[in-house]
Design a protein around this motif. Sequence first.
Motif, PDB file in Angstrom:
ATOM      1  N   UNK A 159      42.542  45.488  35.407  1.00 23.00           N
ATOM      2  CA  UNK A 159      41.921  45.453  36.718  1.00 23.00           C
ATOM      3  C   UNK A 159      42.956  45.059  37.776  1.00 23.00           C
ATOM      4  N   UNK A 160      42.937  45.745  38.921  1.00 24.42           N
ATOM      5  CA  UNK A 160      43.862  45.428  40.006  1.00 24.42           C
ATOM      6  C   UNK A 160      43.557  44.053  40.577  1.00 24.42           C
ATOM      7  N   UNK A 161      42.284  43.772  40.767  1.00 23.42           N
ATOM      8  CA  UNK A 161      41.871  42.472  41.288  1.00 23.42           C
ATOM      9  C   UNK A 161      41.497  41.584  40.107  1.00 23.42           C
ATOM     10  N   UNK A 162      41.954  40.356  40.142  1.00 21.23           N
ATOM     11  CA  UNK A 162      41.635  39.437  39.063  1.00 21.23           C
ATOM     12  C   UNK A 162      40.324  38.715  39.307  1.00 21.23           C
ATOM     13  N   UNK A 163      40.162  37.625  38.608  1.00 13.12           N
ATOM     14  CA  UNK A 163      38.965  36.800  38.725  1.00 13.12           C
ATOM     15  C   UNK A 163      38.904  36.193  40.126  1.00 13.12           C
ATOM     16  N   UNK A 164      37.721  36.212  40.734  1.00  9.31           N
ATOM     17  CA  UNK A 164      37.558  35.662  42.067  1.00  9.31           C
ATOM     18  C   UNK A 164      37.621  34.146  42.108  1.00  9.31           C
ATOM     19  N   UNK A 165      37.383  33.471  40.982  1.00 12.50           N
ATOM     20  CA  UNK A 165      37.393  32.009  40.955  1.00 12.50           C
ATOM     21  C   UNK A 165      38.757  31.438  40.602  1.00 12.50           C
ATOM     22  N   UNK A 166      39.326  31.886  39.489  1.00 11.77           N
ATOM     23  CA  UNK A 166      40.580  31.297  39.021  1.00 11.77           C
ATOM     24  C   UNK A 166      41.798  32.166  39.310  1.00 11.77           C
ATOM     25  N   UNK A 167      41.598  33.442  39.628  1.00 12.40           N
ATOM     26  CA  UNK A 167      42.715  34.309  39.973  1.00 12.40           C
ATOM     27  C   UNK A 167      43.431  34.943  38.801  1.00 12.40           C
ATOM     28  N   UNK A 168      42.995  34.678  37.570  1.00 14.78           N
ATOM     29  CA  UNK A 168      43.645  35.276  36.405  1.00 14.78           C
ATOM     30  C   UNK A 168      43.375  36.772  36.359  1.00 14.78           C
ATOM     31  N   UNK A 169      44.352  37.531  35.845  1.00 17.73           N
ATOM     32  CA  UNK A 169      44.193  38.970  35.712  1.00 17.73           C
ATOM     33  C   UNK A 169      43.188  39.278  34.604  1.00 17.73           C
ATOM     34  N   UNK A 170      42.437  40.350  34.797  1.00 18.36           N
ATOM     35  CA  UNK A 170      41.503  40.815  33.774  1.00 18.36           C
ATOM     36  C   UNK A 170      42.172  41.998  33.092  1.00 18.36           C
ATOM     37  N   UNK A 171      42.540  41.824  31.837  1.00 14.59           N
ATOM     38  CA  UNK A 171      43.293  42.825  31.094  1.00 14.59           C
ATOM     39  C   UNK A 171      42.370  43.762  30.335  1.00 14.59           C
ATOM     40  N   UNK A 172      42.927  44.865  29.888  1.00 13.88           N
ATOM     41  CA  UNK A 172      42.170  45.876  29.155  1.00 13.88           C
ATOM     42  C   UNK A 172      41.564  45.273  27.892  1.00 13.88           C
ATOM     43  N   UNK A 173      40.279  45.531  27.674  1.00 11.84           N
ATOM     44  CA  UNK A 173      39.575  45.049  26.495  1.00 11.84           C
ATOM     45  C   UNK A 173      38.902  43.702  26.650  1.00 11.84           C
ATOM     46  N   UNK A 174      39.155  42.996  27.744  1.00 14.68           N
ATOM     47  CA  UNK A 174      38.540  41.681  27.953  1.00 14.68           C
ATOM     48  C   UNK A 174      37.148  41.835  28.568  1.00 14.68           C
ATOM     49  N   UNK A 175      36.297  40.845  28.308  1.00 18.88           N
ATOM     50  CA  UNK A 175      34.953  40.810  28.887  1.00 18.88           C
ATOM     51  C   UNK A 175      35.046  40.163  30.263  1.00 18.88           C
ATOM     52  N   UNK A 176      34.376  40.766  31.245  1.00 19.83           N
ATOM     53  CA  UNK A 176      34.294  40.186  32.574  1.00 19.83           C
ATOM     54  C   UNK A 176      32.912  40.469  33.150  1.00 19.83           C
ATOM     55  N   UNK A 177      32.580  39.788  34.221  1.00 15.44           N
ATOM     56  CA  UNK A 177      31.271  39.921  34.858  1.00 15.44           C
ATOM     57  C   UNK A 177      31.478  40.395  36.291  1.00 15.44           C
ATOM     58  N   UNK A 178      30.649  41.329  36.715  1.00  9.23           N
ATOM     59  CA  UNK A 178      30.803  41.934  38.031  1.00  9.23           C
ATOM     60  C   UNK A 178      29.459  41.966  38.737  1.00  9.23           C
ATOM     61  N   UNK A 179      29.511  41.721  40.055  1.00 10.72           N
ATOM     62  CA  UNK A 179      28.295  41.778  40.865  1.00 10.72           C
ATOM     63  C   UNK A 179      28.645  42.379  42.221  1.00 10.72           C
ATOM     64  N   UNK A 180      27.853  43.309  42.681  1.00  8.46           N
ATOM     65  CA  UNK A 180      28.071  43.985  43.957  1.00  8.46           C
ATOM     66  C   UNK A 180      27.207  43.324  45.019  1.00  8.46           C
ATOM     67  N   UNK A 181      27.824  42.937  46.134  1.00 11.53           N
ATOM     68  CA  UNK A 181      27.126  42.306  47.252  1.00 11.53           C
ATOM     69  C   UNK A 181      27.147  43.261  48.443  1.00 11.53           C
ATOM     70  N   UNK A 182      26.009  43.402  49.116  1.00  4.52           N
ATOM     71  CA  UNK A 182      25.913  44.230  50.315  1.00  4.52           C
ATOM     72  C   UNK A 182      25.203  43.422  51.393  1.00  4.52           C
TER      73      UNK A 182
END
Length: 104
Positions: A10-33
């Motif tokens: 992922x180009x953008x990392x975690x919004x809280x800690x700033x760590x990069x999200x690499x291929x194969x890792x679990x992450x959580x995403x939410x869209x805000x409008x």
Amino acid sequence: MKRLIAKRNQKCGCGSCGNKILKGEVYYSERHIRHDYYGSIYGWTEKKCSRCNYYENQHDTRYEKFKPICPHPDKFIATKWSYIPGECVKEPDYDYCTLCGEIF
């Protein structure tokens, strides 16, 4: 938040800690409008790593366990001031712990 698995780095990392999200890792995403008063629409995606999502979900549980065992250190004791009725002067009302919120 949606639970996703990264198909690529992922180009953008975690919004809280700033760590990069690499291929194969679990992450959580939410869209805000958001809609503006003037009719503009703003949208952004918030991504969190699994570690930050876990800590956010467990925060309230850990805080409730901490409250009964709070040691009330002196540097975290604050005084609540309130106005005297009918006057423009404040007086000390009570002391409280800023960590757990207990009133003395």
